[in-house]
Design an enzyme around this catalytic site. Structure first.
Site, PDB file in Angstrom:
ATOM      1  N   ARG A  45       0.771  -1.241   0.000  1.00 28.75           N
ATOM      2  CA  ARG A  45       0.000   0.000   0.000  1.00 28.75           C
ATOM      3  C   ARG A  45       0.802   1.291   0.000  1.00 28.75           C
ATOM      4  O   ARG A  45       0.230   2.356  -0.134  1.00 28.75           O
ATOM      5  CB  ARG A  45      -0.963  -0.013   1.172  1.00 28.75           C
ATOM      6  CG  ARG A  45      -2.097  -0.995   0.946  1.00 28.75           C
ATOM      7  CD  ARG A  45      -2.891  -1.179   2.190  1.00 28.75           C
ATOM      8  NE  ARG A  45      -2.035  -1.689   3.247  1.00 28.75           N
ATOM      9  CZ  ARG A  45      -2.429  -1.866   4.482  1.00 28.75           C
ATOM     10  NH1 ARG A  45      -3.638  -1.553   4.843  1.00 28.75           N
ATOM     11  NH2 ARG A  45      -1.597  -2.359   5.372  1.00 28.75           N
ATOM     12  N   ASP A  90      -0.165 -13.892   0.724  1.00 27.16           N
ATOM     13  CA  ASP A  90      -0.381 -13.643   2.152  1.00 27.16           C
ATOM     14  C   ASP A  90      -0.211 -14.962   2.895  1.00 27.16           C
ATOM     15  O   ASP A  90      -0.396 -16.031   2.318  1.00 27.16           O
ATOM     16  CB  ASP A  90      -1.774 -13.072   2.422  1.00 27.16           C
ATOM     17  CG  ASP A  90      -1.849 -12.481   3.827  1.00 27.16           C
ATOM     18  OD1 ASP A  90      -1.437 -11.322   4.004  1.00 27.16           O
ATOM     19  OD2 ASP A  90      -2.253 -13.204   4.757  1.00 27.16           O
TER      20      ASP A  90
END
Ligand code: CP3
Length: 358
Positions: A45, A90
């Site tokens: 991000r 992830d």
């Protein structure tokens, strides 16, 4: 680390492949022309190009699209010139593939629909086959072809950190339910961690077979444990994973946060490189870990929010302390914070390279 002058000796003779890269050489405690650098959570991000490409696509869904995974993984390599790429994925991806219903909620993290708390729950966690994570195989193959001599790091969550999400159901501050299970129902704990070790080992084997050059085992929350409890309840399962890869020919990095008391144990679990957070200086960490492991770390991610002169002096301090270790991979002590200015990350890469040139 042996000092070398540019234009001489082993580094220049090393082949232009990931195996000859500064990153892999530092992991193996071999001489390097400069200290390699990458950042945990470099794909994410803090990058506007990441936010654009992820717009409207859920986190788990993104992890299952090989073209998207390859593009997001490449973004920080292109932008910052880091010495290694880390697969965009992830830690809960293999757990979802094993049949556990979950979501990754933005701003929160993994949330498990039906937490694992009794013996019957462990039965819901299937073994995985390579077909269950075929999208990871495909993404790694695309990336290995695209990255050339830049190494790709594969990764997985370690059994304790995965168990903490499965048992708590969501991120936790105390790990109360996890520890209650560990202390109170050791057979269930054993069954859960044994199954998680099998899943993790298979997940990493798929990534290695597809061509990753190194693997990192994230035991992010192991620092919640005393050394005695870590050795008794956790180390055997992480060792199953790390030792299971001993013959795979790729360096194994073992990382956790708040693990000052666990550093030696995390090395003992079978790692080549021990990741260190910002709380322990790398020279002190090396005394704890011993001379047979390289280290990775350990700039405080929050330092990147400070003015440049502070960042510069902290980077130089980390590099100087890293010289005490037999090998040093520069990194943060934990992941890049989303609010980090990406331009600062690029400047840190340049500074690490320039000021560590041998
Ligand atoms: O490092 C990288 O750049 C590769 C990608 C990566 C992600 N997660 C992408 C991600 C890696 C290596 C991870 C590992 C991971 N996931 C860990 C271990 C590393 C660590 O930070 O300790 C853990 C504990 C998780 C679980 C998890 N997933 C958390 C705590 C979060 C953050 C929740 C939030 O939004 O604050 C996630 C989500 C996640 N994983 C994001 C990314 C880029 C953000 C989701 C988004 O972009 O929408």
């Amino acid at each position: 680390m042996t000092t070398m002058t540019p234009g001489s000796a082993a580094h220049d003779r090393a082949p232009r492949t990931p195996a000859g890269s500064a990153f892999i050489r530092a992991c193996r405690a071999e001489p390097v022309a400069h200290t390699p650098v990458w950042f945990m959570r470099q794909a994410g991000r803090s990058l506007p190009e990441y936010r654009r490409i992820r717009d409207g696509i859920g986190m788990l869904e993104s992890c299952r699209q090989p073209d998207l995974v390859a593009e997001i993984t490449m973004q920080p390599v292109r932008r910052h010139g880091v010495d290694a790429a880390i697969l965009f994925s992830d830690i809960v991806v293999p757990v979802a593939a094993a049949g556990i219903e979950l979501d990754i909620v933005s701003g929160t993290g993994p949330v498990i629909a039906d937490p694992v708390r009794v013996a019957a729950d462990v039965g819901r966690l299937r073994r995985i086959t390579p077909e269950d994570v075929g999208f990871v195989d495909e993404a790694v193959r695309l990336l290995v072809a695209a990255l050339g001599d830049t190494p790709l790091i594969g990764f997985a969550g370690a059994p304790f950190t995965l168990a903490s999400y499965l048992v708590e159901g969501r991120p936790s501050r105390t790990y109360g339910r996890t520890k209650a299970l560990m202390y109170g129902e050791p057979q269930i704990w054993h069954a859960l961690c044994s199954r998680l070790a099998e899943i993790t080992l298979e997940f990493l084997r798929v990534q290695i077979a597809a061509g990753v050059s190194a693997v990192q085992l994230f035991d992010s929350w192991a620092g919640a444990l005393s050394e005695a409890d870590y050795r008794r309840f956790v180390l055997p399962y992480s060792a199953t994973v790390l030792n299971g890869l001993a013959d795979a020919g790729v360096p194994r990095i073992h990382f956790g946060v708040g693990t000052a008391e666990l550093l030696a144990a995390m090395g003992d679990a079978g790692a080549d490189v021990v990741g260190v957070d910002w709380r322990t200086p790398l020279d002190a960490a090396t005394v704890r870990i011993g001379p047979s492991h390289a280290v990775q770390g350990n700039l405080d991610p929050c330092v990147l929010l400070a003015p440049w002169p502070v960042i510069e002096s902290e980077v130089r301090r980390v590099l100087a302390e890293g010289l005490a270790a037999p090998g040093h991979v520069f990194n943060l002590g934990h992941g890049v914070l989303p609010e980090t200015d990406p331009g600062v990350l690029t400047r840190v890469v340049d500074l690490v390279h320039a000021s560590s040139a041998r």
